[in-house]
Design an enzyme around this catalytic site. Structure first.
Site, mmCIF file in Angstrom:
data_model
loop_
_atom_site.group_PDB
_atom_site.id
_atom_site.type_symbol
_atom_site.label_atom_id
_atom_site.label_comp_id
_atom_site.label_asym_id
_atom_site.label_seq_id
_atom_site.Cartn_x
_atom_site.Cartn_y
_atom_site.Cartn_z
ATOM 1 N N HIS A 76 1.211 -1.425 0.028
ATOM 2 C CA HIS A 76 0.004 0.024 -0.025
ATOM 3 C C HIS A 76 1.078 1.465 -0.371
ATOM 4 O O HIS A 76 1.615 1.029 0.883
ATOM 5 C CB HIS A 76 -1.061 0.031 1.326
ATOM 6 C CG HIS A 76 -1.668 -0.622 0.968
ATOM 7 N ND1 HIS A 76 -3.310 -0.707 1.431
ATOM 8 C CD2 HIS A 76 -2.038 -2.338 0.815
ATOM 9 C CE1 HIS A 76 -4.063 -1.453 1.555
ATOM 10 N NE2 HIS A 76 -3.721 -2.374 1.261
ATOM 11 N N TYR A 204 -8.798 5.852 7.354
ATOM 12 C CA TYR A 204 -8.637 6.123 9.298
ATOM 13 C C TYR A 204 -9.850 7.839 9.352
ATOM 14 O O TYR A 204 -9.264 8.210 8.314
ATOM 15 C CB TYR A 204 -7.114 6.186 9.261
ATOM 16 C CG TYR A 204 -6.277 5.101 9.429
ATOM 17 C CD1 TYR A 204 -6.183 4.772 8.733
ATOM 18 C CD2 TYR A 204 -6.131 4.599 11.108
ATOM 19 C CE1 TYR A 204 -4.631 3.465 8.849
ATOM 20 C CE2 TYR A 204 -4.628 3.458 10.962
ATOM 21 C CZ TYR A 204 -4.504 3.520 10.247
ATOM 22 O OH TYR A 204 -3.804 2.439 10.217
ATOM 23 N N PRO A 293 -3.814 -0.267 18.794
ATOM 24 C CA PRO A 293 -3.363 -0.454 17.139
ATOM 25 C C PRO A 293 -3.509 0.567 15.839
ATOM 26 O O PRO A 293 -3.529 0.230 14.549
ATOM 27 C CB PRO A 293 -4.466 -1.432 16.991
ATOM 28 C CG PRO A 293 -5.639 -1.233 18.296
ATOM 29 C CD PRO A 293 -4.639 -0.201 19.492
ATOM 30 N N LYS A 297 1.364 -0.335 14.671
ATOM 31 C CA LYS A 297 3.460 0.076 14.804
ATOM 32 C C LYS A 297 3.424 -1.924 15.868
ATOM 33 O O LYS A 297 4.716 -1.948 15.868
ATOM 34 C CB LYS A 297 3.563 0.592 16.028
ATOM 35 C CG LYS A 297 3.793 1.967 15.242
ATOM 36 C CD LYS A 297 4.917 1.951 14.717
ATOM 37 C CE LYS A 297 5.221 2.978 13.386
ATOM 38 N NZ LYS A 297 5.300 2.975 11.983
ATOM 39 N N TYR A 385 4.157 6.389 9.793
ATOM 40 C CA TYR A 385 3.782 4.631 9.337
ATOM 41 C C TYR A 385 4.359 4.115 8.705
ATOM 42 O O TYR A 385 3.918 2.681 9.026
ATOM 43 C CB TYR A 385 2.301 5.611 8.883
ATOM 44 C CG TYR A 385 0.997 4.275 8.921
ATOM 45 C CD1 TYR A 385 0.465 3.959 9.521
ATOM 46 C CD2 TYR A 385 1.381 4.093 7.527
ATOM 47 C CE1 TYR A 385 -0.529 3.937 9.338
ATOM 48 C CE2 TYR A 385 0.293 2.836 7.444
ATOM 49 C CZ TYR A 385 -0.046 2.788 8.410
ATOM 50 O OH TYR A 385 -1.481 1.828 8.391
HETATM 51 C C1 PHB Z 1 -6.090 -4.276 10.700
HETATM 52 O O1 PHB Z 1 -5.762 -4.679 8.890
HETATM 53 O O2 PHB Z 1 -6.153 -5.535 11.600
HETATM 54 C C2 PHB Z 1 -5.129 -3.602 10.592
HETATM 55 C C3 PHB Z 1 -4.943 -2.588 9.849
HETATM 56 C C4 PHB Z 1 -4.464 -1.148 10.548
HETATM 57 C C5 PHB Z 1 -4.564 -0.984 12.212
HETATM 58 C C6 PHB Z 1 -4.701 -1.452 12.849
HETATM 59 C C7 PHB Z 1 -5.632 -2.646 11.715
HETATM 60 O O3 PHB Z 1 -3.474 0.564 12.100
#
Ligand code: PHB
Length: 394
Positions: A76, A204, A293, A297, A385
């Site tokens: 990505h 997000y 989460p 990280k 990130y």
């Molecule tokens: C996930 O795909 O489970 C996932 C992706 C990004 C995050 C947290 C969880 O920041």
């Protein structure tokens, strides 16, 4: 009857940190034994999150754990930050020339277990560590119970606690719960559903109703989360209600809906153990620290710990040089606290605290605009990130 076995490095925990450490040590000619209370099936089939930084993917590929073809197509090059009804792309590739891979942790674990077993290394499932003794001696040991209930002692030159957030090894290093700690007044309600992806990249989203993350697993399975109360009952809402909750947290986007086949509530917290090393016992991964989460990280930080510790163990065990192991807590802490900050920052910027005032809400939108409307702001997010370089550590 106690069976005693000897190895150079005893590793508690067959998660990403423990398995990768054992693999890298094996390549340097250093034997280890890895134990885990869980079965292989449990480890390989617990669905986990999975954003891997470019540096993490490089370590997995370069050390022969993961075939490049396994991660192909999972790259990505950006994410979307969505707020006030509009989406804003953070273009990692243009901003920092790096990307991330959406490669779930259980896939990486399958690669790691296969690599360990192919090398004929000692990997024991169903073995529970009871405690670590002798941290202050040069013969530390793990006192454990094997899958038949028999007592097992693993004597080693060094013991590593890679045994997750309920670490047993932590007692010998830092006192069982001793650490820097922060709780959050919200959690994530996670779902897995059968549907096509709703967007090409992860979204997000900050909305007046709280946060949502639209992630993916495959062409046919999607992972999504929305902000909820930490005490929410995962079974209290119908599927229809879950889709309403999700949709209203991503205003301006239409999600592809489908049958929901798993749901869970993830509480989150920030934690760093007060001590990462005591004598000949060290903590890595979730045993040493936990992050919420939102910054993606968790596994990356575990891999960074491993890279630092493996180098220090090579110096100690192959050359008798103690300098790097003595410096381990300091070296690892730099990255740990940067990741703690980034994870806390993403979490605070994107979620709506239950007691948020109008001032707090408007300030938060100002913060989000400061990031997306500034190249410097966006680049800072992209840098963090996609992960700070691991160079200089190896
Ligand atoms: C996930 O795909 O489970 C996932 C992706 C990004 C995050 C947290 C969880 O920041």
């Amino acid at each position: 009857m106690t069976t005693t076995v000897r190895t150079r490095v005893a590793i508690i925990g067959a998660g990403p940190a423990g398995l990768l450490l054992s693999h890298l040590l094996g390549r340097a000619g250093i034997d280890s034994i890895v134990i885990d209370a869980r079965t292989r099936d449990q480890i390989e089939n617990t669905i986990r999150a999975g954003i891997l930084e470019e540096g993490t993917v490089d370590v997995l590929i370069d050390s022969g754990v993961t075939a490049p073809s396994r991660v192909e197509g999972h790259r990505h090059d950006g994410i979307e930050l969505r707020f006030a009804g509009a989406g804003h792309r953070i273009d990692f590739k243009n901003l920092v020339g790096r990307g991330v891979w959406l490669y779930p942790q259980h896939e990486a674990l399958r690669d790691l277990i296969a690599a360990r077993l192919a090398d004929g290394q000692d990997l024991r499932f169903g073995v529970t560590a009871d405690r670590v003794e002798g941290a202050d001696t040069d013969r530390p040991r793990v006192v454990a119970t094997d899958s038949d209930g028999a007592a097992l002692e693993i004597e080693a030159d060094f013991v590593v606690g890679a045994d997750g957030s309920h670490s047993v090894a932590r007692q010998a290093v830092s006192g069982s719960r001793a650490g820097y700690f922060r709780e959050y007044p919200f959690a994530w309600f996670g779902i897995l559903c059968e549907a096509p992806p709703s967007a090409e990249e992860l979204i997000y989203s900050n909305s007046p109703d709280g946060f949502a993350l639209i992630s993916q697993r495959s062409e046919t399975v999607q992972r999504m989360y929305f902000q909820c109360d930490p005490d929410a009952d995962p079974d209290a809402l119908s599927e229809e209600q879950l889709w309403v909750e999700l949709q209203k947290r991503v205003p301006g986007t239409t999600l592809n809906e489908g049958p929901i086949f798993q749901r869970d509530v993830l509480r989150f917290r920030s934690f760093v153990a007060h001590e990462l090393l005591h004598g000949r016992v060290a903590l890595i991964g979730d045993a040493a620290h936990t992050v919420p989460p939102t910054g993606a990280k968790g596994m990356n930080l575990a891999v960074a710990d491993v890279v630092i510790l493996e180098k220090a163990l090579r110096a100690l065990l192959l050359e008798g040089d103690e300098r790097l192991i003595e410096a381990f807590p300091e070296t690892a802490s730099h990255r740990i606290w940067k990741a703690q900050h980034f994870s806390w920052w993403m979490t605070s910027m994107l979620h709506v605290a239950p007691d948020a005032s109008d001032f707090d809400r408007l300030r938060q939108l100002g913060e989000l605009r400061s990031v997306v409307e500034s190249e410097a702001g966006s680049r800072w997010l992209a840098e963090a990130y996609t992960g700070w370089p691991l160079e200089g550590l190896a």
